[in-house]
Design a protein around this motif. Structure first.
Motif, PDB file in Angstrom:
ATOM      1  N   LYS A  30      -0.114 -16.763   6.337  1.00 24.33           N
ATOM      2  CA  LYS A  30      -0.593 -16.731   4.963  1.00 24.33           C
ATOM      3  C   LYS A  30      -2.079 -17.031   4.999  1.00 24.33           C
ATOM      4  O   LYS A  30      -2.492 -18.071   5.473  1.00 24.33           O
ATOM      5  CB  LYS A  30       0.114 -17.775   4.095  1.00 24.33           C
ATOM      6  N   SER A  31      -2.819 -16.083   4.534  1.00 24.11           N
ATOM      7  CA  SER A  31      -4.253 -16.332   4.465  1.00 24.11           C
ATOM      8  C   SER A  31      -4.546 -17.037   3.151  1.00 24.11           C
ATOM      9  O   SER A  31      -3.749 -17.028   2.231  1.00 24.11           O
ATOM     10  CB  SER A  31      -5.031 -15.015   4.567  1.00 24.11           C
ATOM     11  N   GLY A  32      -5.687 -17.596   3.070  1.00 23.14           N
ATOM     12  CA  GLY A  32      -6.064 -18.322   1.878  1.00 23.14           C
ATOM     13  C   GLY A  32      -6.355 -17.408   0.698  1.00 23.14           C
ATOM     14  O   GLY A  32      -6.442 -17.858  -0.442  1.00 23.14           O
ATOM     15  N   LYS A  33      -6.470 -16.093   0.961  1.00 22.13           N
ATOM     16  CA  LYS A  33      -6.815 -15.156  -0.097  1.00 22.13           C
ATOM     17  C   LYS A  33      -5.573 -14.435  -0.588  1.00 22.13           C
ATOM     18  O   LYS A  33      -4.679 -14.121   0.180  1.00 22.13           O
ATOM     19  CB  LYS A  33      -7.805 -14.113   0.413  1.00 22.13           C
ATOM     20  N   GLU A  34      -5.534 -14.197  -1.857  1.00 21.16           N
ATOM     21  CA  GLU A  34      -4.460 -13.389  -2.415  1.00 21.16           C
ATOM     22  C   GLU A  34      -4.929 -11.951  -2.460  1.00 21.16           C
ATOM     23  O   GLU A  34      -6.122 -11.671  -2.504  1.00 21.16           O
ATOM     24  CB  GLU A  34      -4.114 -13.860  -3.825  1.00 21.16           C
ATOM     25  N   ARG A  35      -3.970 -11.041  -2.456  1.00 23.15           N
ATOM     26  CA  ARG A  35      -4.332  -9.625  -2.507  1.00 23.15           C
ATOM     27  C   ARG A  35      -4.981  -9.292  -3.838  1.00 23.15           C
ATOM     28  O   ARG A  35      -4.532  -9.726  -4.889  1.00 23.15           O
ATOM     29  CB  ARG A  35      -3.101  -8.749  -2.355  1.00 23.15           C
ATOM     30  N   VAL A  36      -6.019  -8.505  -3.741  1.00 22.63           N
ATOM     31  CA  VAL A  36      -6.721  -8.073  -4.937  1.00 22.63           C
ATOM     32  C   VAL A  36      -6.196  -6.688  -5.295  1.00 22.63           C
ATOM     33  O   VAL A  36      -6.171  -5.790  -4.456  1.00 22.63           O
ATOM     34  CB  VAL A  36      -8.242  -8.012  -4.687  1.00 22.63           C
ATOM     35  N   GLN A  37      -5.763  -6.549  -6.526  1.00 24.64           N
ATOM     36  CA  GLN A  37      -5.266  -5.250  -6.938  1.00 24.64           C
ATOM     37  C   GLN A  37      -6.434  -4.369  -7.340  1.00 24.64           C
ATOM     38  O   GLN A  37      -7.366  -4.817  -7.999  1.00 24.64           O
ATOM     39  CB  GLN A  37      -4.302  -5.379  -8.110  1.00 24.64           C
ATOM     40  N   ARG A  38      -6.341  -3.109  -6.908  1.00 23.60           N
ATOM     41  CA  ARG A  38      -7.388  -2.164  -7.257  1.00 23.60           C
ATOM     42  C   ARG A  38      -7.203  -1.687  -8.679  1.00 23.60           C
ATOM     43  O   ARG A  38      -6.092  -1.654  -9.192  1.00 23.60           O
ATOM     44  CB  ARG A  38      -7.306  -0.929  -6.358  1.00 23.60           C
ATOM     45  N   ARG A  39      -8.324  -1.313  -9.275  1.00 23.31           N
ATOM     46  CA  ARG A  39      -8.242  -0.712 -10.601  1.00 23.31           C
ATOM     47  C   ARG A  39      -7.694   0.693 -10.467  1.00 23.31           C
ATOM     48  O   ARG A  39      -7.919   1.365  -9.473  1.00 23.31           O
ATOM     49  CB  ARG A  39      -9.619  -0.643 -11.251  1.00 23.31           C
ATOM     50  N   LYS A  40      -7.008   1.139 -11.481  1.00 28.07           N
ATOM     51  CA  LYS A  40      -6.496   2.504 -11.484  1.00 28.07           C
ATOM     52  C   LYS A  40      -7.671   3.462 -11.623  1.00 28.07           C
ATOM     53  O   LYS A  40      -8.605   3.217 -12.374  1.00 28.07           O
ATOM     54  CB  LYS A  40      -5.531   2.729 -12.653  1.00 28.07           C
ATOM     55  N   LYS A  41      -7.600   4.578 -10.896  1.00 34.57           N
ATOM     56  CA  LYS A  41      -8.658   5.573 -10.964  1.00 34.57           C
ATOM     57  C   LYS A  41      -8.527   6.350 -12.265  1.00 34.57           C
ATOM     58  O   LYS A  41      -7.433   6.742 -12.652  1.00 34.57           O
ATOM     59  CB  LYS A  41      -8.557   6.523  -9.778  1.00 34.57           C
TER      60      LYS A  41
END
Length: 103
Positions: A9-20
């Protein structure tokens, strides 16, 4: 002794991309893509039963074999398409800014 399974587990959470945005202008094609689109059917005719990957490999080999003068028409098409994209992008961004200001 068996190894224990661990999860990282990394300290960062996944960043969701904006929809194109589907209304956004399409990117300009490269010179190679103009060449490939023009010659793909010829390669398939010359080599029936060829796989998708082999078509790409043959197109790449043909592209590498072209001289500068043979590439010029494709470079010109790519430059024109790049210019088209930049103009459409500028219009798109201007319209987006107007929408942001009005809302």
């Amino acid at each position: 002794m068996p190894k224990e399974k661990t999860t990282r587990k990394s300290g960062k959470e996944r960043v969701q991309r904006r929809k194109k945005d589907p209304n956004a202008p399409k990117r300009g094609l490269s010179a190679y893509m103009f060449f490939a689109n023009e010659n793909r059917d010829k390669v398939r005719e010359e080599n029936p039963g060829i796989t998708f990957g082999q078509v790409g490999k043959m197109l790449g080999d043909k592209w590498k074999a072209l001289s500068e003068t043979e590439r010029k028409p494709y470079d010109a098409k790519a430059a024109a398409d790049k210019k088209r994209y930049e103009e459409e992008k500028a219009k798109y961004n201007a319209a987006a800014e107007e929408d942001d200001e009005s809302s």
